[in-house]
Design a protein around this motif. Structure first.
Motif, PDB file in Angstrom:
ATOM      1  N   LEU A  61       0.826  -1.200   0.000  1.00  0.00           N
ATOM      2  CA  LEU A  61       0.000   0.000   0.000  1.00  0.00           C
ATOM      3  C   LEU A  61       0.863   1.254   0.000  1.00  0.00           C
ATOM      4  CD1 LEU A  61      -2.836  -0.913   2.519  1.00  0.00           C
ATOM      5  CD2 LEU A  61      -3.047  -0.621   0.058  1.00  0.00           C
ATOM      6  N   LYS A  62       1.912   1.236   0.808  1.00  0.00           N
ATOM      7  CA  LYS A  62       2.808   2.389   0.878  1.00  0.00           C
ATOM      8  C   LYS A  62       3.497   2.615  -0.466  1.00  0.00           C
ATOM      9  CE  LYS A  62       6.582   4.251   3.641  1.00  0.00           C
ATOM     10  NZ  LYS A  62       7.528   4.006   4.719  1.00  0.00           N
ATOM     11  N   GLN A  63       3.952   1.548  -1.092  1.00  0.00           N
ATOM     12  CA  GLN A  63       4.624   1.652  -2.386  1.00  0.00           C
ATOM     13  C   GLN A  63       3.664   2.183  -3.446  1.00  0.00           C
ATOM     14  OE1 GLN A  63       7.816   1.250  -2.905  1.00  0.00           O
ATOM     15  NE2 GLN A  63       7.637   1.733  -5.077  1.00  0.00           N
ATOM     16  N   LYS A  64       2.416   1.700  -3.432  1.00  0.00           N
ATOM     17  CA  LYS A  64       1.421   2.171  -4.406  1.00  0.00           C
ATOM     18  C   LYS A  64       1.139   3.650  -4.201  1.00  0.00           C
ATOM     19  CE  LYS A  64      -3.240   1.362  -6.030  1.00  0.00           C
ATOM     20  NZ  LYS A  64      -4.528   0.778  -5.768  1.00  0.00           N
ATOM     21  N   TYR A  65       1.018   4.086  -2.940  1.00  0.00           N
ATOM     22  CA  TYR A  65       0.766   5.493  -2.642  1.00  0.00           C
ATOM     23  C   TYR A  65       1.926   6.366  -3.112  1.00  0.00           C
ATOM     24  CZ  TYR A  65      -0.104   9.776  -0.059  1.00  0.00           C
ATOM     25  OH  TYR A  65      -0.303  11.077   0.275  1.00  0.00           O
ATOM     26  N   LEU A  66       3.154   5.910  -2.882  1.00  0.00           N
ATOM     27  CA  LEU A  66       4.318   6.688  -3.300  1.00  0.00           C
ATOM     28  C   LEU A  66       4.412   6.780  -4.816  1.00  0.00           C
ATOM     29  CD1 LEU A  66       6.985   5.510  -0.712  1.00  0.00           C
ATOM     30  CD2 LEU A  66       5.801   7.706  -0.802  1.00  0.00           C
ATOM     31  N   GLU A  67       4.025   5.721  -5.518  1.00  0.00           N
ATOM     32  CA  GLU A  67       4.050   5.745  -6.980  1.00  0.00           C
ATOM     33  C   GLU A  67       2.995   6.682  -7.545  1.00  0.00           C
ATOM     34  OE1 GLU A  67       3.585   1.677  -8.109  1.00  0.00           O
ATOM     35  OE2 GLU A  67       5.631   1.149  -7.524  1.00  0.00           O
ATOM     36  N   GLU A  68       1.873   6.832  -6.841  1.00  0.00           N
ATOM     37  CA  GLU A  68       0.799   7.698  -7.319  1.00  0.00           C
ATOM     38  C   GLU A  68       1.087   9.170  -7.079  1.00  0.00           C
ATOM     39  OE1 GLU A  68      -2.731   6.363  -5.366  1.00  0.00           O
ATOM     40  OE2 GLU A  68      -2.921   4.597  -6.642  1.00  0.00           O
ATOM     41  N   GLN A  69       1.978   9.498  -6.165  1.00  0.00           N
ATOM     42  CA  GLN A  69       2.271  10.883  -5.842  1.00  0.00           C
ATOM     43  C   GLN A  69       3.016  11.570  -6.984  1.00  0.00           C
ATOM     44  OE1 GLN A  69       4.500  10.873  -2.180  1.00  0.00           O
ATOM     45  NE2 GLN A  69       2.700  11.514  -1.045  1.00  0.00           N
ATOM     46  N   ILE A  70       2.810  12.874  -7.066  1.00  0.00           N
ATOM     47  CA  ILE A  70       3.582  13.688  -7.994  1.00  0.00           C
ATOM     48  C   ILE A  70       4.944  13.927  -7.348  1.00  0.00           C
ATOM     49  CG2 ILE A  70       3.713  15.918  -9.148  1.00  0.00           C
ATOM     50  CD1 ILE A  70       0.632  16.005  -9.016  1.00  0.00           C
ATOM     51  N   LYS A  71       5.996  13.687  -8.084  1.00  0.00           N
ATOM     52  CA  LYS A  71       7.351  13.851  -7.543  1.00  0.00           C
ATOM     53  C   LYS A  71       7.728  15.330  -7.536  1.00  0.00           C
ATOM     54  CE  LYS A  71       7.936   9.347  -7.498  1.00  0.00           C
ATOM     55  NZ  LYS A  71       6.630   8.835  -7.244  1.00  0.00           N
ATOM     56  N   VAL A  72       8.181  15.802  -6.392  1.00  0.00           N
ATOM     57  CA  VAL A  72       8.563  17.203  -6.226  1.00  0.00           C
ATOM     58  C   VAL A  72      10.026  17.258  -5.812  1.00  0.00           C
ATOM     59  CG1 VAL A  72       8.158  19.321  -4.918  1.00  0.00           C
ATOM     60  CG2 VAL A  72       6.247  17.851  -5.517  1.00  0.00           C
ATOM     61  N   SER A  73      10.763  18.205  -6.392  1.00  0.00           N
ATOM     62  CA  SER A  73      12.124  18.456  -5.916  1.00  0.00           C
ATOM     63  C   SER A  73      12.215  19.920  -5.510  1.00  0.00           C
ATOM     64  CB  SER A  73      13.162  18.119  -6.993  1.00  0.00           C
ATOM     65  OG  SER A  73      13.052  19.007  -8.071  1.00  0.00           O
ATOM     66  N   ALA A  74      12.869  20.157  -4.397  1.00  0.00           N
ATOM     67  CA  ALA A  74      13.047  21.511  -3.874  1.00  0.00           C
ATOM     68  C   ALA A  74      14.528  21.723  -3.631  1.00  0.00           C
ATOM     69  CB  ALA A  74      12.263  21.689  -2.581  1.00  0.00           C
ATOM     70  N   ALA A  75      15.091  22.740  -4.282  1.00  0.00           N
ATOM     71  CA  ALA A  75      16.528  22.982  -4.149  1.00  0.00           C
ATOM     72  C   ALA A  75      16.787  24.471  -4.065  1.00  0.00           C
ATOM     73  CB  ALA A  75      17.255  22.381  -5.351  1.00  0.00           C
ATOM     74  N   PRO A  76      17.766  24.922  -3.377  1.00  0.00           N
ATOM     75  CA  PRO A  76      18.598  24.163  -2.449  1.00  0.00           C
ATOM     76  C   PRO A  76      17.893  24.017  -1.096  1.00  0.00           C
ATOM     77  CG  PRO A  76      19.332  26.429  -2.500  1.00  0.00           C
ATOM     78  CD  PRO A  76      18.203  26.321  -3.483  1.00  0.00           C
ATOM     79  N   ASN A  77      18.145  22.946  -0.444  1.00  0.00           N
ATOM     80  CA  ASN A  77      17.602  22.736   0.898  1.00  0.00           C
ATOM     81  C   ASN A  77      18.744  22.213   1.753  1.00  0.00           C
ATOM     82  OD1 ASN A  77      15.886  22.554   3.056  1.00  0.00           O
ATOM     83  ND2 ASN A  77      14.789  20.763   2.298  1.00  0.00           N
ATOM     84  N   PRO A  78      19.270  22.946   2.675  1.00  0.00           N
ATOM     85  CA  PRO A  78      18.832  24.196   3.279  1.00  0.00           C
ATOM     86  C   PRO A  78      18.971  25.368   2.309  1.00  0.00           C
ATOM     87  CG  PRO A  78      20.665  23.240   4.519  1.00  0.00           C
ATOM     88  CD  PRO A  78      20.437  22.385   3.348  1.00  0.00           C
ATOM     89  N   VAL A  79      18.022  26.293   2.434  1.00  0.00           N
ATOM     90  CA  VAL A  79      17.946  27.459   1.562  1.00  0.00           C
ATOM     91  C   VAL A  79      18.430  28.689   2.317  1.00  0.00           C
ATOM     92  CG1 VAL A  79      15.556  27.954   2.200  1.00  0.00           C
ATOM     93  CG2 VAL A  79      16.410  28.700  -0.009  1.00  0.00           C
ATOM     94  N   SER A  80      18.999  29.630   1.571  1.00  0.00           N
ATOM     95  CA  SER A  80      19.394  30.891   2.209  1.00  0.00           C
ATOM     96  C   SER A  80      18.605  32.068   1.629  1.00  0.00           C
ATOM     97  CB  SER A  80      20.895  31.124   2.036  1.00  0.00           C
ATOM     98  OG  SER A  80      21.223  31.136   0.675  1.00  0.00           O
ATOM     99  N   ASP A  81      18.242  31.994   0.341  1.00  0.00           N
ATOM    100  CA  ASP A  81      17.553  33.125  -0.279  1.00  0.00           C
ATOM    101  C   ASP A  81      16.334  32.678  -1.080  1.00  0.00           C
ATOM    102  OD1 ASP A  81      16.990  35.667  -1.219  1.00  0.00           O
ATOM    103  OD2 ASP A  81      18.368  35.475  -2.910  1.00  0.00           O
ATOM    104  N   LEU A  82      16.535  31.900  -2.131  1.00  0.00           N
ATOM    105  CA  LEU A  82      15.471  31.545  -3.048  1.00  0.00           C
ATOM    106  C   LEU A  82      15.380  30.023  -3.185  1.00  0.00           C
ATOM    107  CD1 LEU A  82      13.501  33.138  -4.842  1.00  0.00           C
ATOM    108  CD2 LEU A  82      15.120  32.862  -6.706  1.00  0.00           C
ATOM    109  N   LEU A  83      14.185  29.486  -2.969  1.00  0.00           N
ATOM    110  CA  LEU A  83      13.938  28.050  -3.106  1.00  0.00           C
ATOM    111  C   LEU A  83      13.200  27.808  -4.416  1.00  0.00           C
ATOM    112  CD1 LEU A  83      13.944  25.212  -1.608  1.00  0.00           C
ATOM    113  CD2 LEU A  83      11.572  25.751  -1.067  1.00  0.00           C
ATOM    114  N   THR A  84      13.728  26.922  -5.230  1.00  0.00           N
ATOM    115  CA  THR A  84      13.093  26.587  -6.502  1.00  0.00           C
ATOM    116  C   THR A  84      12.513  25.184  -6.401  1.00  0.00           C
ATOM    117  OG1 THR A  84      14.687  27.948  -7.690  1.00  0.00           O
ATOM    118  CG2 THR A  84      13.449  26.337  -8.983  1.00  0.00           C
TER     119      THR A  84
END
Length: 151
Positions: A61-84
């Motif tokens: 169930l967990k694997q199916k839920y993770l596959e259904e999610q939209i993949k998001v990337s946030a960089a840089p993390n940790p951020v100092s000014d602007l997060l993309t």
């Protein structure tokens, strides 16, 4: 008088036939009760039927839920000014809103998104160092949360 005694005896003995007896409980490997039956009527076929029910392991169930999610990337993390943040929308599911909260649950930014968007920038310049929560909301009322650290 005879009829009264006969009726009383009949009621007494019929009550004994329908009184509660001992119950037997059967549990699966997780400790969930799968069968409750009188101890005299438990047979192997009942146990096999209870164990053969369709069950889905939690890992699947967990694997199916993770596959259904939209993949998001946030960089840089940790951020100092602007997060993309970038993501790839699916045909039937896409993000409609992104919200940024401080760690004490104060709403800092609220941005509407469209189906055509696949990137968004968040300015952290005016925020102090700390932990922030970025939440993406989809058109299917699902949410995905991400921890962002500000240096």
């Amino acid at each position: 008088m005879k009829s009264f005694l006969l009726l009383s005896a009949l009621l007494f003995y019929s009550n004994l036939l329908y009184s509660q007896g001992d119950l037997t409980f059967t549990y699966d490997s997780s400790g969930n009760q799968i069968l409750r039956a009188p101890s005299t009527t438990v047979n192997k076929s009942m146990l096999v039927q209870a164990e053969e029910k369709d069950t889905i392991p939690i890992q699947d169930l967990k694997q199916k839920y993770l596959e259904e999610q939209i993949k998001v990337s946030a960089a840089p993390n940790p951020v100092s000014d602007l997060l993309t943040t970038t993501w790839e929308n699916k045909e039937d599911e896409y993000f409609v809103m992104a919200t940024l909260y401080s760690y004490n649950n104060r709403l800092l930014q609220d941005k509407k998104l469209s189906k055509a968007q696949s990137t968004k920038q968040f300015s952290f310049r005016s925020y102090p160092q700390g932990i922030y929560i970025l939440v993406f909301w989809s058109n299917k009322d699902r949410k995905q949360s991400y921890k962002i650290i500000k240096r």
